[in-house]
Design a protein around this motif. Structure first.
Motif, PDB file in Angstrom:
ATOM      1  N   THR A 113       8.937   4.096  -5.568  1.00 57.10           N
ATOM      2  CA  THR A 113       9.388   5.071  -4.595  1.00 57.10           C
ATOM      3  C   THR A 113       8.518   5.021  -3.347  1.00 57.10           C
ATOM      4  O   THR A 113       7.362   4.587  -3.397  1.00 57.10           O
ATOM      5  CB  THR A 113       9.363   6.501  -5.193  1.00 57.10           C
ATOM      6  N   PHE A 114       9.091   5.430  -2.239  1.00 55.49           N
ATOM      7  CA  PHE A 114       8.343   5.630  -1.002  1.00 55.49           C
ATOM      8  C   PHE A 114       8.245   7.131  -0.797  1.00 55.49           C
ATOM      9  O   PHE A 114       9.271   7.812  -0.690  1.00 55.49           O
ATOM     10  CB  PHE A 114       9.075   4.967   0.169  1.00 55.49           C
ATOM     11  N   ARG A 115       7.021   7.664  -0.780  1.00 59.15           N
ATOM     12  CA  ARG A 115       6.872   9.123  -0.779  1.00 59.15           C
ATOM     13  C   ARG A 115       6.262   9.679   0.506  1.00 59.15           C
ATOM     14  O   ARG A 115       5.980  10.865   0.598  1.00 59.15           O
ATOM     15  CB  ARG A 115       6.032   9.562  -1.975  1.00 59.15           C
ATOM     16  N   PHE A 116       6.064   8.817   1.515  1.00 58.33           N
ATOM     17  CA  PHE A 116       5.411   9.274   2.736  1.00 58.33           C
ATOM     18  C   PHE A 116       6.434   9.667   3.790  1.00 58.33           C
ATOM     19  O   PHE A 116       6.531   9.063   4.854  1.00 58.33           O
ATOM     20  CB  PHE A 116       4.469   8.187   3.255  1.00 58.33           C
ATOM     21  N   LYS A 117       7.219  10.675   3.456  1.00 52.73           N
ATOM     22  CA  LYS A 117       8.193  11.210   4.415  1.00 52.73           C
ATOM     23  C   LYS A 117       8.111  12.731   4.410  1.00 52.73           C
ATOM     24  O   LYS A 117       8.138  13.366   3.352  1.00 52.73           O
ATOM     25  CB  LYS A 117       9.617  10.759   4.047  1.00 52.73           C
ATOM     26  N   ARG A 118       8.039  13.297   5.598  1.00 56.12           N
ATOM     27  CA  ARG A 118       7.937  14.754   5.680  1.00 56.12           C
ATOM     28  C   ARG A 118       9.149  15.439   5.083  1.00 56.12           C
ATOM     29  O   ARG A 118       9.046  16.563   4.564  1.00 56.12           O
ATOM     30  CB  ARG A 118       7.779  15.170   7.147  1.00 56.12           C
ATOM     31  N   THR A 119      10.289  14.806   5.181  1.00 60.93           N
ATOM     32  CA  THR A 119      11.512  15.429   4.685  1.00 60.93           C
ATOM     33  C   THR A 119      11.615  15.399   3.155  1.00 60.93           C
ATOM     34  O   THR A 119      12.568  15.924   2.597  1.00 60.93           O
ATOM     35  CB  THR A 119      12.734  14.730   5.302  1.00 60.93           C
ATOM     36  N   LEU A 120      10.633  14.807   2.481  1.00 58.12           N
ATOM     37  CA  LEU A 120      10.566  14.906   1.018  1.00 58.12           C
ATOM     38  C   LEU A 120       9.910  16.219   0.591  1.00 58.12           C
ATOM     39  O   LEU A 120      10.056  16.645  -0.554  1.00 58.12           O
ATOM     40  CB  LEU A 120       9.782  13.724   0.437  1.00 58.12           C
ATOM     41  N   PHE A 177       0.778  -1.234   0.000  1.00 62.62           N
ATOM     42  CA  PHE A 177       0.000   0.000   0.000  1.00 62.62           C
ATOM     43  C   PHE A 177       0.817   1.295   0.000  1.00 62.62           C
ATOM     44  O   PHE A 177       0.280   2.353  -0.318  1.00 62.62           O
ATOM     45  CB  PHE A 177      -0.931   0.023   1.223  1.00 62.62           C
ATOM     46  N   LEU A 178       2.084   1.242   0.378  1.00 66.77           N
ATOM     47  CA  LEU A 178       2.831   2.484   0.581  1.00 66.77           C
ATOM     48  C   LEU A 178       3.896   2.749  -0.470  1.00 66.77           C
ATOM     49  O   LEU A 178       4.635   3.730  -0.360  1.00 66.77           O
ATOM     50  CB  LEU A 178       3.479   2.484   1.973  1.00 66.77           C
ATOM     51  N   LEU A 179       4.004   1.891  -1.489  1.00 68.09           N
ATOM     52  CA  LEU A 179       4.969   2.105  -2.560  1.00 68.09           C
ATOM     53  C   LEU A 179       4.259   2.582  -3.814  1.00 68.09           C
ATOM     54  O   LEU A 179       3.180   2.092  -4.159  1.00 68.09           O
ATOM     55  CB  LEU A 179       5.743   0.810  -2.846  1.00 68.09           C
ATOM     56  N   THR A 180       4.882   3.532  -4.492  1.00 68.70           N
ATOM     57  CA  THR A 180       4.282   4.153  -5.670  1.00 68.70           C
ATOM     58  C   THR A 180       5.175   3.946  -6.883  1.00 68.70           C
ATOM     59  O   THR A 180       6.399   4.102  -6.794  1.00 68.70           O
ATOM     60  CB  THR A 180       4.095   5.669  -5.430  1.00 68.70           C
TER      61      THR A 180
END
Length: 509
Positions: A363-370, A352-355
């Motif tokens: 990619t993994f896009r669920f990071k605030r630092t992105l 569910f968390l990979l795009t």
């Protein structure tokens, strides 16, 4: 969106509750018999599985070395596995593959091991602690308890092999480095030379040492007895640093502060990093500090968001930190039966968390630092000096790269061990080769920094002022990098003072 946030919470909670990789992969009590030999078929099968593990799970497998080179490397190593081998022999034979990845985060070791760093020839380890430069080595400490070689002596040869040859033989086996970063390799030899020598060169009951005492020209010969792992472990305890807060502030004078950060592997049960940095920079600004020295030597990293938070106190402008986080693949690993550990919610994360990206990757896009990062309301505006060395790694190299890219600091010391443009880290998937029992712990996130224009795509952050301690600095525990930096600041203050006190020119009509 609520479902995604819940899944993110479950995944990250599983990482923290289950602990770090180091605690997840604790060695069992009984290592494999060092004399046990594996058949060529078993060795070939493990080598093939190693390729599968790396292909499917390492997002930076081809970051520094192209696929064609790995094809040749696997084929050439495979051809050498044509006779029975011990675990150590296989470990040595396959090391060039790990080294070619040029990823300092990957873990490569026996799954069953008596120590996290020492695995082989544990009763015949090399006894001398040495300090290495590109072509020389000097004696720092003798763990054998003998004093027949004076401290500071130049070690010219070990068992008749010149030290310069040994350095060239062992440097390629040091894979704890991103890209072609150099300082960390010599520092790794300083720290773990008995491991490298005992694993890749050999072992003996005694070692013949050719040396030259300090300030002398004559070459002398001495014998030193081997030591065992227990002696190494005793020395580790003796040299262990006293427990203290990992982030500390001190004032060198009324305008200069030193912020020392030992590591960023910090959670709230140890220290509230957000509160500490907020209070620290408030204090620095309240005291009108003009020069801030940030010492991150020996800082191997930790929680990635602390690097972005630290930089937010040094800038007045919004900034990008990470550009993207790459992932190797989304589908289930074909080597699942050989996995020793993954986070509890790894299947949920993968599903569910990979795009998928436009180029067909993931990619993994669920990071605030992105996202774009905001500066703090009252950041430090004075001069910043950052002290680095080879063990300034991972999160700290990320922070240093951002500071360097934005020209926010002067760098003093040695090249960072992490890559300027990013690294492969995050959490690990731990797999074990079924025959030889070799463990591969593969980091799962390919971090790519929001930086550009740096001409050395395979290097760390190179210092503006390269300072390498001498053997005298090491023996006398003299901090050459900090002394140089404080002198640099004194000269700058003196120049500013002279400029202000110089008589002003008058213009006559």
């Amino acid at each position: 969106m609520k479902k995604i946030n819940f899944l993110k919470h479950c995944f990250f909670t599983s990482l923290f509750l289950l602990g770090s990789f180091k605690s997840m992969s604790q060695p069992a009590k009984t290592p494999i018999d060092p004399a046990k030999q594996f058949t060529p078929a078993e060795l070939q099968a493990d080598l093939k599985l190693m390729r599968t593990i790396l292909d499917e799970s390492h997002p930076g497998f081809y970051r520094y070395t192209p696929k064609a080179r790995f094809d040749v490397l696997f084929d050439s190593i495979g051809q050498t596995l044509n006779q029975p081998m011990t675990q150590q022999q296989f470990y040595v034979a396959a090391t060039p593959i790990i080294a070619a990845i040029k990823d300092g985060h990957i873990k490569y070791m026996p799954h069953v091991r008596p120590h996290w760093q020492y695995y082989y020839n544990l009763d015949k380890l090399f006894p001398l602690e040495l300090y290495f430069t590109p072509t020389q080595a000097h004696l720092v400490h003798n763990n054998a308890g003998t004093n027949n070689i004076p401290l500071g002596a130049e070690i010219l040869a070990i068992n008749n092999q010149p030290i310069s040859e040994l350095i060239q033989e062992l440097l390629p086996t040091v894979y704890f480095a991103d890209g072609n970063s150099q300082a960390i390799k010599y520092q790794s030899l300083n720290k773990f030379f008995p491991f490298y020598y005992g694993t890749y060169v050999g072992a003996s009951a005694t070692y013949n040492i050719a040396y030259r005492p300090k300030n002398e020209t004559a070459i002398k010969i001495a014998q030193v007895p081997a030591i065992n792992l227990a002696t190494i472990q005793k020395r580790e305890k003796e040299t262990e640093k006293p427990k203290q807060l990992p982030i500390r502030l001190e004032y060198k004078d009324n305008s200069t502060a030193l912020l020392t950060i030992d590591h960023f592997n910090i959670y709230k049960n140890e220290m509230d990093v957000e509160k500490y940095l907020k209070d620290t920079f408030w204090q620095i600004n309240a005291k009108n500090i003009q020069h801030l020295v940030i010492d991150v030597r020996g800082n191997e990293g930790g929680v990635d968001r602390w690097g972005a938070l630290l930089y937010s106190y040094l800038t007045q402008k919004p900034f990008r930190y990470y550009d993207q986080l790459k992932v190797a693949q989304k589908k289930k690993f074909s080597f699942a039966e050989h996995i020793a550990w993954v986070p509890k919610y790894f299947p949920v994360y993968r599903r569910f968390l990979l795009t998928k990206t436009k180029d067909g990757g993931y990619t993994f896009r669920f990071k605030r630092t992105l996202k774009e990062q905001k500066p703090q309301s009252h950041p430090f505006k004075g001069d910043v000096y950052i002290l680095t060395d080879g063990y300034s790694f991972s999160v700290i190299t990320e922070f240093a790269a951002i500071a360097h890219h934005h020209k926010r600091a002067t760098f003093v010391g040695r090249e960072t061990g992490g890559g300027y443009y990013g690294n492969t880290s995050g959490f690990f998937v731990v797999a074990v080769l079924p025959h030889t029992g070799i463990e591969l712990a593969v980091p799962q996130w390919g971090y790519h920094m929001a930086v550009s224009g740096y001409p050395y795509s395979d290097r760390g952050v190179l210092p503006d002022y390269p300072i390498t301690p001498t053997i005298d600095d090491v023996l006398q525990k003299r901090d050459a990098e900090l002394a140089f930096t404080l002198d640099l600041i004194r000269k700058k203050k003196a120049a500013a003072s002279n400029f202000q006190s110089a008589p002003k020119k008058t213009v006559s009509n």
